[in-house]
Design a protein around this motif. Structure first.
Motif, PDB file in Angstrom:
ATOM      1  N   PRO A   1      -0.938   3.609  15.245  1.00 17.53           N
ATOM      2  CA  PRO A   1      -0.513   2.298  14.726  1.00 17.53           C
ATOM      3  C   PRO A   1      -1.490   1.609  13.770  1.00 17.53           C
ATOM      4  N   ILE A   2      -2.734   2.073  13.739  1.00 20.97           N
ATOM      5  CA  ILE A   2      -3.690   1.399  12.846  1.00 20.97           C
ATOM      6  C   ILE A   2      -3.990   2.326  11.666  1.00 20.97           C
ATOM      7  N   THR A   3      -3.392   2.008  10.540  1.00 21.14           N
ATOM      8  CA  THR A   3      -3.538   2.855   9.354  1.00 21.14           C
ATOM      9  C   THR A   3      -4.604   2.244   8.437  1.00 21.14           C
ATOM     10  N   PRO A   4      -5.009   2.993   7.413  1.00 21.81           N
ATOM     11  CA  PRO A   4      -6.028   2.418   6.522  1.00 21.81           C
ATOM     12  C   PRO A   4      -5.581   1.149   5.798  1.00 21.81           C
ATOM     13  N   LYS A   5      -4.310   0.822   5.811  1.00 16.96           N
ATOM     14  CA  LYS A   5      -3.874  -0.430   5.158  1.00 16.96           C
ATOM     15  C   LYS A   5      -4.347  -1.649   5.961  1.00 16.96           C
ATOM     16  N   GLU A   6      -4.225  -2.816   5.366  1.00  8.95           N
ATOM     17  CA  GLU A   6      -4.672  -4.046   6.032  1.00  8.95           C
ATOM     18  C   GLU A   6      -3.711  -4.445   7.153  1.00  8.95           C
ATOM     19  N   HIS A   7      -4.277  -4.828   8.300  1.00  8.44           N
ATOM     20  CA  HIS A   7      -3.445  -5.364   9.387  1.00  8.44           C
ATOM     21  C   HIS A   7      -3.944  -6.766   9.713  1.00  8.44           C
ATOM     22  N   GLY A   8      -3.054  -7.607  10.243  1.00  5.11           N
ATOM     23  CA  GLY A   8      -3.462  -8.939  10.678  1.00  5.11           C
ATOM     24  C   GLY A   8      -4.324  -8.844  11.931  1.00  5.11           C
ATOM     25  N   VAL A   9      -5.129  -9.876  12.172  1.00 10.65           N
ATOM     26  CA  VAL A   9      -6.081  -9.797  13.278  1.00 10.65           C
ATOM     27  C   VAL A   9      -5.383  -9.817  14.638  1.00 10.65           C
ATOM     28  N   ASP A  10      -4.269 -10.517  14.761  1.00 11.90           N
ATOM     29  CA  ASP A  10      -3.562 -10.526  16.052  1.00 11.90           C
ATOM     30  C   ASP A  10      -2.985  -9.147  16.368  1.00 11.90           C
ATOM     31  N   TYR A  11      -2.461  -8.518  15.330  1.00  9.72           N
ATOM     32  CA  TYR A  11      -1.959  -7.140  15.475  1.00  9.72           C
ATOM     33  C   TYR A  11      -3.090  -6.236  15.959  1.00  9.72           C
ATOM     34  N   LEU A  12      -4.248  -6.386  15.356  1.00 12.03           N
ATOM     35  CA  LEU A  12      -5.385  -5.536  15.727  1.00 12.03           C
ATOM     36  C   LEU A  12      -5.893  -5.859  17.132  1.00 12.03           C
ATOM     37  N   LEU A  13      -5.944  -7.143  17.471  1.00 13.50           N
ATOM     38  CA  LEU A  13      -6.436  -7.518  18.805  1.00 13.50           C
ATOM     39  C   LEU A  13      -5.485  -7.027  19.896  1.00 13.50           C
ATOM     40  N   ASP A  14      -4.186  -6.985  19.616  1.00 16.98           N
ATOM     41  CA  ASP A  14      -3.234  -6.429  20.581  1.00 16.98           C
ATOM     42  C   ASP A  14      -3.476  -4.936  20.799  1.00 16.98           C
TER      43      ASP A  14
END
Ligand code: 4AD
Ligand code: MG
Length: 430
Positions: free
Chosen positions: A102-115
């Motif tokens: 689910p975590i690709t080299p593209k930018e993700h929002g911080v809430d998405y990442l913290l989940d």
């Protein structure tokens, strides 16, 4: 032979095996460039059709991010490679598949990442932060262990408050008793200092802070030294020495990680003795001169700490706060009893308070009246009062919040990335 990527330099020209995960992949016709990671570092593995044959080469074309792989090949020095080495692949074995990571080299929002924090920690920057955290913790322990301090940890389940009652986490204890998670080991450390002289504790502390700021966690790690026969100046000297030693260690051992975080290290290099020591009075004057709406008697808010710390190129120590805004256990200034002999250390670059502490109130009668003024239950503090009944001595210490220090040294916006699994107002998962 299995080797870790960080040790690859010792095996130049030799066939080695790397056990790790596929971080990234790109291909150009007859060559796959595989970025591998194994926890100890990252390395590029070059796989050519000629070296591995058609079948493996085709299979490698479908390898997806975070597939776990065991790769064998020859280590070769390459000045263009970030680690200084590459691997010429001879064999590759898939250990575990990874589909739709689910975590690709593209930018993700911080809430998405913290989940997805349990996966986010695999990324290069997060690994760098956690390595620096490790180095800081080790430097802290080393600092005290080599200076005669004895590690005497305080309990996590406690019967009463230390820093004020509003931010306690209650816990159901056995037999319908109520307990609280510790906010600070300090009171116990004072007892330990009377037994062992110089002591420290280092563990998790808990504060039910409803504040949603970039500096607050509800669970954070604090190191707390305490010294018998010490005054405010001794406490300031110890705090200064600790901070210099910790920053020096990270600069010495973790340059690659600081680079991965794009940290401006010249800012850290100016963390040298002496740190400026200014009184609360002077701090208020400085803030007012900057046009901030600060009145004498008030506590500094986040913006005040930020403004103050930006005036210096190294940490600044602010001492002698109004007693009214500080904890009950602080010793009043004998020359101006309305002041408490407390200090805060503010980190530069706007990072604000990293250390809080001071000289403790050693006088029994005064301490009793403080406990009354603060409407604290005297029975709960009988043991603490005993320290003033049986051979009381001047003493002091401080607490340093590890996450705040990590955030500052790494140059991070927010403390949430400084701990593997942050606990905050709206975050208890994963
Ligand atoms: O200033 P504090 O509240 O001091 C004490 O707890 C003293 N009893 C320590 C002592 O003298 N032994 O907290 C100390 C440090 C702060 O300077 C800050 O670095 C950190 O702990 N801290 C926090 N870090 C993250 N999240 C929070 N909610 C924090 N609260 C304090
Ligand atoms: Mg404080």
């Amino acid at each position: 032979m299995h080797v870790y990527i960080e040790d690859i330099g010792k095996h130049e020209g030799v066939e080695v095996t790397i056990k790790g995960w596929l971080h990234n992949r790109r291909s150009s016709g007859k060559i796959h460039f595989l970025t591998l990671r194994d926890g100890s570092g990252f390395i590029q593995a070059v796989m050519s059709k000629a070296a591995v044959g058609d079948e493996l080469f085709m299979a490698a074309d479908h390898l997806s991010q975070e597939t776990s792989v065991i790769v064998t090949g020859t280590a070769r020095a390459d000045t263009r490679a970030p680690s200084g080495y590459e691997i010429d692949v001879k064999h590759l074995e898939v250990v575990g598949a990874s589909h739709d990571y689910p975590i690709t080299p593209k930018e993700h929002g911080v809430d998405y990442l913290l989940d997805r924090r349990h996966l986010w920690i695999r990324s290069e920057k997060q690994q760098a932060i956690l390595r620096i955290r490790h180095e800081i913790v080790d430097a802290v322990r080393g600092y005290f262990n080599t200076r005669g301090f004895i590690l005497t940890d305080a309990p996590i389940l406690t019967p009463a408050a230390c820093e004020g009652t509003t931010t306690l986490f209650p816990v159901e204890y056995l037999d319908e008793q109520k307990a609280y998670l510790t906010q600070s080991g300090q009171l116990y450390l004072e007892a330990n200092a009377m037994a062992l002289g110089r002591v420290y504790c280092f563990g998790p502390t808990f504060r039910a802070e409803k504040s949603k700021t970039r500096r607050h966690l509800t669970e954070f790690w604090m190191v707390e030294p305490e010294m018998a026969y010490a005054d405010l100046n001794d406490v300031m000297d110890l705090a200064e020495g600790l901070v210099i030693s910790v920053v020096g260690r990270v600069l010495d051992k973790r340059r690659p990680e600081l680079k991965a975080l794009e940290r401006d290290t010249t800012k850290l290099e100016s963390v040298q003795a002496p740190f400026p020591r200014i009184s609360y009075d002077e701090a208020v004057t400085r803030l007012q001169a900057q046009g901030l709406p600060m009145e004498w008697g008030g506590d500094f808010g986040g913006p005040d700490e930020t403004a103050l710390s930006q005036q210096f190129d190294r940490p600044v120590m602010v001492h002698r706060y109004p007693a009214a805004i500080k904890a009950f256990y602080m010793k009043p200034d004998p020359e101006r009893p309305e002041l408490a002999l407390g200090i805060d250390v503010l980190a530069p670059e706007g990072y604000g308070e990293i250390i809080g502490g001071g000289e403790r109130l050693a006088d029994l009668d005064l301490l009793l009246s403080r406990i009354e003024e603060h409407q604290l239950p005297k029975e709960a503090f009988e043991w603490y009062l005993d320290l003033r009944r049986y051979g009381s001595v001047p003493h002091g210490g401080f607490g340093m919040g590890i996450e705040r220090v990590v955030a500052w040294i790494c140059g991070l916006e927010h403390v949430r990335e400084t701990i593997p699994y942050p606990r905050m107002l709206y975050r208890l998962y994963p």
